[in-house]
Every structure is written in C-alpha cells, then in structure tokens.
Design a protein around this motif. Structure first.
Motif, PDB file in Angstrom:
ATOM      1  N   GLY A 285       0.866  -1.288  -0.146  1.00  0.00           N
ATOM      2  CA  GLY A 285      -0.046  -0.130  -0.103  1.00  0.00           C
ATOM      3  C   GLY A 285       1.050   1.065  -0.097  1.00  0.00           C
ATOM      4  N   CYS A 286       0.285   2.302  -0.301  1.00  0.00           N
ATOM      5  CA  CYS A 286       0.799   3.799  -0.369  1.00  0.00           C
ATOM      6  C   CYS A 286       1.380   4.103   1.046  1.00  0.00           C
ATOM      7  CB  CYS A 286      -0.051   4.645  -0.820  1.00  0.00           C
ATOM      8  SG  CYS A 286      -0.346   4.586  -2.614  1.00  0.00           S
ATOM      9  N   THR A 287       0.659   3.791   2.100  1.00  0.00           N
ATOM     10  CA  THR A 287       1.320   4.324   3.404  1.00  0.00           C
ATOM     11  C   THR A 287       2.146   3.170   4.079  1.00  0.00           C
ATOM     12  OG1 THR A 287      -0.821   3.345   4.648  1.00  0.00           O
ATOM     13  CG2 THR A 287      -0.829   5.608   3.680  1.00  0.00           C
ATOM     14  N   LEU A 304      -3.766  -0.567  -3.739  1.00  0.00           N
ATOM     15  CA  LEU A 304      -2.221  -0.950  -4.137  1.00  0.00           C
ATOM     16  C   LEU A 304      -1.804   0.393  -4.425  1.00  0.00           C
ATOM     17  CD1 LEU A 304      -2.566  -4.249  -6.176  1.00  0.00           C
ATOM     18  CD2 LEU A 304      -2.365  -4.004  -3.826  1.00  0.00           C
ATOM     19  N   CYS A 305      -0.417   0.265  -4.129  1.00  0.00           N
ATOM     20  CA  CYS A 305       0.618   1.678  -4.375  1.00  0.00           C
ATOM     21  C   CYS A 305       0.794   1.530  -5.866  1.00  0.00           C
ATOM     22  CB  CYS A 305       1.692   1.725  -3.768  1.00  0.00           C
ATOM     23  SG  CYS A 305       2.794   2.977  -4.092  1.00  0.00           S
ATOM     24  N   ALA A 306       0.573   2.456  -7.016  1.00  0.00           N
ATOM     25  CA  ALA A 306       0.887   1.979  -8.328  1.00  0.00           C
ATOM     26  C   ALA A 306       2.301   2.549  -8.618  1.00  0.00           C
ATOM     27  CB  ALA A 306      -0.414   2.387  -9.085  1.00  0.00           C
ATOM     28  N   GLY A 307       2.886   3.240  -7.653  1.00  0.00           N
ATOM     29  CA  GLY A 307       4.226   3.556  -8.045  1.00  0.00           C
ATOM     30  C   GLY A 307       5.017   2.582  -7.442  1.00  0.00           C
ATOM     31  N   ASN A 308       4.797   1.556  -7.015  1.00  0.00           N
ATOM     32  CA  ASN A 308       6.006   0.669  -6.432  1.00  0.00           C
ATOM     33  C   ASN A 308       6.041  -0.672  -7.139  1.00  0.00           C
ATOM     34  OD1 ASN A 308       7.187  -1.112  -4.499  1.00  0.00           O
ATOM     35  ND2 ASN A 308       5.915  -0.932  -2.723  1.00  0.00           N
ATOM     36  N   ARG A 342      -5.044   8.378  -1.823  1.00  0.00           N
ATOM     37  CA  ARG A 342      -3.474   7.903  -1.591  1.00  0.00           C
ATOM     38  C   ARG A 342      -2.472   8.165  -2.490  1.00  0.00           C
ATOM     39  NH1 ARG A 342      -5.686   8.416   2.521  1.00  0.00           N
ATOM     40  NH2 ARG A 342      -6.436   6.797   3.988  1.00  0.00           N
ATOM     41  N   TRP A 343      -2.913   7.862  -3.646  1.00  0.00           N
ATOM     42  CA  TRP A 343      -2.068   8.101  -4.807  1.00  0.00           C
ATOM     43  C   TRP A 343      -1.483   9.529  -4.843  1.00  0.00           C
ATOM     44  CZ3 TRP A 343      -3.815   4.813  -9.649  1.00  0.00           C
ATOM     45  CH2 TRP A 343      -4.021   3.405  -9.326  1.00  0.00           C
ATOM     46  N   LYS A 344      -2.459  10.120  -4.618  1.00  0.00           N
ATOM     47  CA  LYS A 344      -2.148  11.885  -4.545  1.00  0.00           C
ATOM     48  C   LYS A 344      -1.136  12.220  -3.616  1.00  0.00           C
ATOM     49  CE  LYS A 344      -6.122  13.772  -7.037  1.00  0.00           C
ATOM     50  NZ  LYS A 344      -7.687  13.854  -6.844  1.00  0.00           N
ATOM     51  N   ALA A 345      -1.209  11.560  -2.651  1.00  0.00           N
ATOM     52  CA  ALA A 345      -0.422  12.009  -1.301  1.00  0.00           C
ATOM     53  C   ALA A 345       0.918  11.205  -1.416  1.00  0.00           C
ATOM     54  CB  ALA A 345      -1.049  11.976  -0.183  1.00  0.00           C
ATOM     55  N   CYS A 346       1.175  10.078  -2.338  1.00  0.00           N
ATOM     56  CA  CYS A 346       2.139   9.069  -2.210  1.00  0.00           C
ATOM     57  C   CYS A 346       3.345   9.450  -2.873  1.00  0.00           C
ATOM     58  CB  CYS A 346       1.723   7.708  -2.427  1.00  0.00           C
ATOM     59  SG  CYS A 346       3.121   6.452  -2.733  1.00  0.00           S
ATOM     60  N   PRO A 347       4.443   9.584  -2.300  1.00  0.00           N
ATOM     61  CA  PRO A 347       5.795   9.899  -3.137  1.00  0.00           C
ATOM     62  C   PRO A 347       6.093   9.056  -4.218  1.00  0.00           C
ATOM     63  CG  PRO A 347       6.268   9.868  -0.551  1.00  0.00           C
ATOM     64  CD  PRO A 347       4.799   9.556  -0.943  1.00  0.00           C
ATOM     65  N   LYS A 348       5.866   7.711  -4.027  1.00  0.00           N
ATOM     66  CA  LYS A 348       6.275   6.900  -5.196  1.00  0.00           C
ATOM     67  C   LYS A 348       5.275   6.807  -6.135  1.00  0.00           C
ATOM     68  CE  LYS A 348       7.802   3.044  -1.957  1.00  0.00           C
ATOM     69  NZ  LYS A 348       6.937   2.660  -0.900  1.00  0.00           N
ATOM     70  N   CYS A 349       4.001   7.092  -5.734  1.00  0.00           N
ATOM     71  CA  CYS A 349       2.956   6.952  -6.973  1.00  0.00           C
ATOM     72  C   CYS A 349       3.259   8.672  -7.655  1.00  0.00           C
ATOM     73  CB  CYS A 349       1.667   7.255  -6.393  1.00  0.00           C
ATOM     74  SG  CYS A 349       0.871   5.750  -6.039  1.00  0.00           S
ATOM     75  N   GLN A 350       3.549   9.566  -6.924  1.00  0.00           N
ATOM     76  CA  GLN A 350       3.810  10.927  -7.691  1.00  0.00           C
ATOM     77  C   GLN A 350       5.263  11.042  -8.509  1.00  0.00           C
ATOM     78  OE1 GLN A 350       1.670  13.445  -8.135  1.00  0.00           O
ATOM     79  NE2 GLN A 350       0.181  11.818  -7.136  1.00  0.00           N
TER      80      GLN A 350
HETATM   81 ZN    ZN Z   1       1.390   4.805  -3.869  1.00  0.00          ZN
END
Ligand code: ZN
Ligand code: ACM
Length: 557
Positions: A285-287, A304-308, A342-350
């Motif tokens: 997850g993002c967090t 799910l964290c899409a940037g990971n 969560r994606w908006k605030a997630c460093p990995k997704c961004q």
């Molecule tokens: Zn994420």
C-alpha cells in the motif's frame, strides 16, 4: 404480498393434466426458457414417448457427447423416473441420438427433430448438443411418481444463441460459498444456457484463492473478525468469517464447469478492492499500513500503490498462478472503484507519474492515467501469455489500452463509449442486472423479473458497426448482504430465467406476457431440483428507482 404462481397459471396446468387421462401420457412443451429461435410443431403426428425401452445414443469415441448423453439420462430420470440406457452408435426406433453436424452452422446452435419413432439432436458443436439437452429437459413434463408417461410433441426446434458471451458473476469475497454450492450454481447456469461463470475471487473483505507464492493472502486475507448485518442499525454479528479455495479446488470448479460447456473467468480485482491483500502484505500500500480487513462494505481509499515496482511484481506473480489454474481466454483484472486519494499524497506514486510524464488533461487526471499505466502493464503481461483482459468500465477513465474488453456496470454509457472506440463490450448495468442490489433495479410498478426482461443490451444510439462490439451481457450477484444459499437463490431465481432470454433469444421473439406463461414449467423444474426461488414473481409494489441512479457512493452500502 405472496402470489402463488400456480393460481395465476392454473389454466395451463389443467390443460396438461387433461392430457394425462387416456392414454396416460402427459405432453411436454418445446416453448421453453430461453425461447428457442424457431419451434415448429407437427400437430397431426404422434409424440415421442419416454418409456423404459428408450435409449440415448452418442457417436462412438466422442467423450464429450458420451458425458452429455449421461447428463441427459440423469435429467430424464429426474422428471420421469425412467433412466434411459446410454450407448454408442447410431440412433433408431425409441432412441434419442446425439451428434455434431456441419449442417448446423452456429457453433452453439442445435436442431431437434422429434417424431413418434425417435429424437435426433444435432449440434454445431458438442456445446450446441448440450444446449439441446437442456431444452429437452425443460420441455419434459414432470411425471415421476405418477401413472403418466412423459411425451415430447412431434416437431422441430432450430436454435442458436443471440450473443456469444452469456455470463453470470458470483462474488465470493464478501461471503464465501463452498465448492459444492458453486457446483449447484454452475448447474443453474447450465440450465439457463449461460456459458461464462465470472468468479469474483478477491475483495476488500476477503481473499479467497490460494496463491502459493504469497501464503499470507489466505492465512490472513481470508479471515475477517465480524460482519455488519444491518444497514440501518449498523449491527455486527461478531462472528469471524473465513474460507478460501485451494488451487486444486479451483481446478475442480473449472473442470466441472467445462463439462457443462461453461468457461470460468477468474477476477482478481485491482488496484482497488484490495484491503484483504493489504492486511496480508502492508508494504503493497501507499502508506505501509497497518491495515485491517473491513467488516463492513463500501469503497475504501486504501488501494495498491501503483508507484511501487514491488506491487506490480506482486500482481504479476498472482496472475501467473491464476493463469496456471484457469485456462480461460479472458482474465478479469477489475479496475472498478479505485479512489485516488492515497496516490495523490504518495511519494512513490507521484514519482512514477513524473517518470511517465503524465499530466492532467481535460479528459483524464494524471492519477487516472497512472491507473491506465498500471492496468496496461498487467494487460501486456497477460497478453504475452496468450490471454485477454476484461475490466470494469472505470478503466475508461484514464484512457483505454489496446486490447481491453469492457464490462459496463455503472450503466450502459461506459459500454457505449467503449464500443465507439471499437472495444468489445459486455453489458451488465446495475440498474437492470445486479440481482443483489434491490435499490438499483426497481421501477414503479414494474416487477423485478420484468425489469431484467426489459433490458436491451444493444443500444440504439450505436451504428450497426459499433453494435457488433456488444458481445454479450451478464448479471452479477454481489454478496455483501447475502450469506446463505436461501437468500442467494431467492435473489437469482427466477430472474436468471429473464436473463437467459435477453442473452439467448432474438429480441423480436421476446414478449414478457408470453414469457410469464412459459415460466411455471421452469419453476416446476426449480422445485424438482430443490432450488429456492422467489415465489412472489409479480411483486410490483416496489418504490420508484432513485432519480440520481448513478450516484456511486451509495452503491454497496
Ligand atoms: Zn503509492
Ligand atoms: C462493481 O459493482 N463495483 C463492479
């Protein structure tokens, strides 16, 4: 008010019984559900009577038709008490012969020729023959335990399906149903000529399929502490709910369905509806969590964290095992109801959004495009393995990738948009075809069976070319509020009968009043099989559908 269908259709029942006096023969009716495309009766000819000498023949060496012949013998026994002998070879007097013939142009089509001497059933394939034996079963009267013999009227049936995709979805994530019960549901689908069982295997509230590389998905992800049981009082039952299918059990379901010419399409819903997976592997997850499997229903911000990269590897690993278990051409990867907070605030997704150079556009936010990237990666992976991807209509929100087939559920609009972009479409609009969501498929003074029957899957506003992308239609059984088979069946039956007619029968043949007259014979078969079904089939006293019928946030609550 409970309406007893026997009172409503008593006249038809009486007519059948009259035929039962002399000689002791009760006549069946070839106008079954779904209504065959063409039924021609030879009214001057004698019927075919099922007797203890009746046999069933299949072509030597054809294992599928041998099995199908066995199914026919069992279903004839179910309603007549007589089990015909099954043998290989040619037909003849007193025989029901099964064969595949090039004369039948439609793959799933069949022709039935009934005379007093014999019944010939020809299919465009073994699947066509299988649909033909369903018609024979549904056409037979129930005479078991009486002095009557069952008869089939002399005549011909020429039949084929309107749509190649005729689906039914069952959600086992919210509530687990055992393998034995799923087999009964597959039998129900077969009875209604349904050829795809869409198996919704994972949810926020429970992960239900064994994945060997990630054992915690079932050790942790298949168990929740409690379940909400009242929408109004918000009362919980306090009882842990659990269950999952081993890969061997899933293979057994695939085999059982395939024997009935039904393809099982597995769904692993991503990147939303993944709370059970996040509770098992919080690093996805993002967090980073911690996460808890929800005991209530709705749409959750945790996805799910899409940037990971690790997440993408996880979903590919899961799908790899799914591909091993399920031979279906289609793999469903969900894509619905995935909030982007969560994606908006997630460093990995961004960071991923920057790496991909995604920018907000008038049509699509960059986070929606990130979902398209994620689903596109999964699609490439699945295509590389020679399979195709199915997704819910929200996959349109970030732009469609090349080969997707769209399941249009929030209405028909998503399906229309996808067909215009030349993507195959399966229509499953909540307003008509969600058997589980009473608030969404009611219209003032239109009963629930009629509401299904009225649905036309091919929208008028499409050109004929665009219309050809509508490959079929499906109903969905979500189980937030359905924990047992009794409620399940009352929600499904007899609406599945109406569904089968929109899936199978050409629209010019459809007529609801006439459908109601054909329904009692099928209800008798349900009763014979011990299926629980909604007796109050004319429950018209239901409130009007809410005007803002597409407001999503209240859907599953
Ligand atoms: Zn994420
Ligand atoms: C859905 O009903 N969320 C596909």
């Amino acid at each position: 008010m409970e309406v007893n269908y026997r009172h409503l259709f008593g006249v038809a029942c009486m007519a059948w019984l009259v035929g039962c006096t002399s000689p002791s023969v009760e006549m069946g009716d070839l106008n079954v559900i779904p209504l065959p495309q063409e039924v021609s009766l030879h009214t001057a000819d004698e019927p075919f009577i099922i007797r203890s000498q009746t046999t069933i023949a299949y072509p030597d060496g054809n294992e599928k038709l041998e099995r199908t012949a066995g199914f026919l013998a069992s279903s004839i026994e179910e309603v007549t008490g007589i089990r015909p002998e099954v043998r290989s070879g040619a037909g003849g007097k007193g025989c029901i012969s099964l064969a595949v013939s090039e004369e039948i142009k439609e793959q799933e089509g069949y022709r039935l020729q009934i005379s007093s001497d014999e019944v010939r059933l020809l299919g465009g394939s073994e699947a066509g023959v299988f649909h033909g034996i369903q018609t024979l079963f549904k056409a037979l009267p129930i005479v078991k335990g009486s002095d009557c013999l069952a008869a089939l009227p002399a005549g011909e049936v020429e039949d084929f399906p309107r749509f190649p995709y005729r689906g039914f979805m069952v959600d086992v994530g919210r509530h687990f149903f055992p393998v034995s019960y799923l087999k009964q549901m597959i039998d129900m689908m077969a009875l209604h000529n349904i050829n795809y069982f869409h198996w919704h295997l994972t949810e926020d509230q429970g992960w239900r399929i064994e994945i060997k590389k990630y054992p915690k998905l079932t050790e942790i992800g298949s168990v929740r502490d409690s379940t909400i049981i009242d929408r109004v009082t918000r009362e919980y039952d306090g009882i842990p709910h659990s269950g999952f299918y081993t890969q061997d059990e899933a293979r057994e379901i695939v085999r059982y369905a395939a024997e009935r010419f039904i393809t099982v399409i597995p769904e692993i819903d991503m990147p939303g509806h993944m709370m059970a997976a996040l509770a098992s592997y919080p690093e996805l997850g993002c967090t980073g969590g911690p996460y808890r499997i929800p005991c209530q229903f709705g749409v959750y911000p945790e996805v799910l964290c899409a940037g990971n990269e690790q997440t993408l590897q996880f979903t590919k690993d899961v799908i790899s095992e799914i591909l091993e278990v399920f031979p279906s051409e289609y793999i469903h990867i969900g894509g619905d109801e995935c909030p982007k907070v969560r994606w908006k605030a997630c460093p990995k997704c961004q960071a991923k959004i920057r790496e991909l150079g995604l920018k907000d556009t008038k049509e699509h936010t960059k986070e929606n495009q990130l979902q398209t990237y994620f689903m596109g990666e999964m699609e490439k992976f699945i295509n590389e393995h020679g399979r195709k991807v199915l997704g819910w209509n929200e996959i349109l929100e970030g732009g469609l990738t090349d080969n997707l087939t769209v399941m249009s559920w929030t209405g028909t609009e998503g399906g229309i948009e996808a067909a215009r972009q030349h993507h195959p479409v399966i229509m499953t609009p909540i307003q008509f075809l969600y058997f589980s969501n009473p608030h969404w498929n009611k219209l003032a003074s239109i009963n629930r069976v009629k509401r299904v029957y009225l649905f036309e899957p091919v929208p008028d506003e499409l050109t004929p070319e665009e219309q050809s992308y509508i490959i079929g239609t499906q109903a969905c059984m979500w189980t937030e509020w359905t924990a047992d088979s009794l409620k399940m069946e009352e929600q499904i039956l007899p609406r599945m009968a109406a569904l089968s007619e929109i899936q199978w029968t050409l629209p010019e043949k459809k007529d609801f009043e006439q459908f109601k007259k054909r329904l009692p014979a099928l209800l008798d078969k349900y009763a014979e099989r011990g299926y629980d079904y909604k007796k109050d089939i004319l429950d018209a006293n239901i409130p009007e559908m809410p005007a803002d019928s597409l407001r999503k946030k209240s859907l599953a609550l």
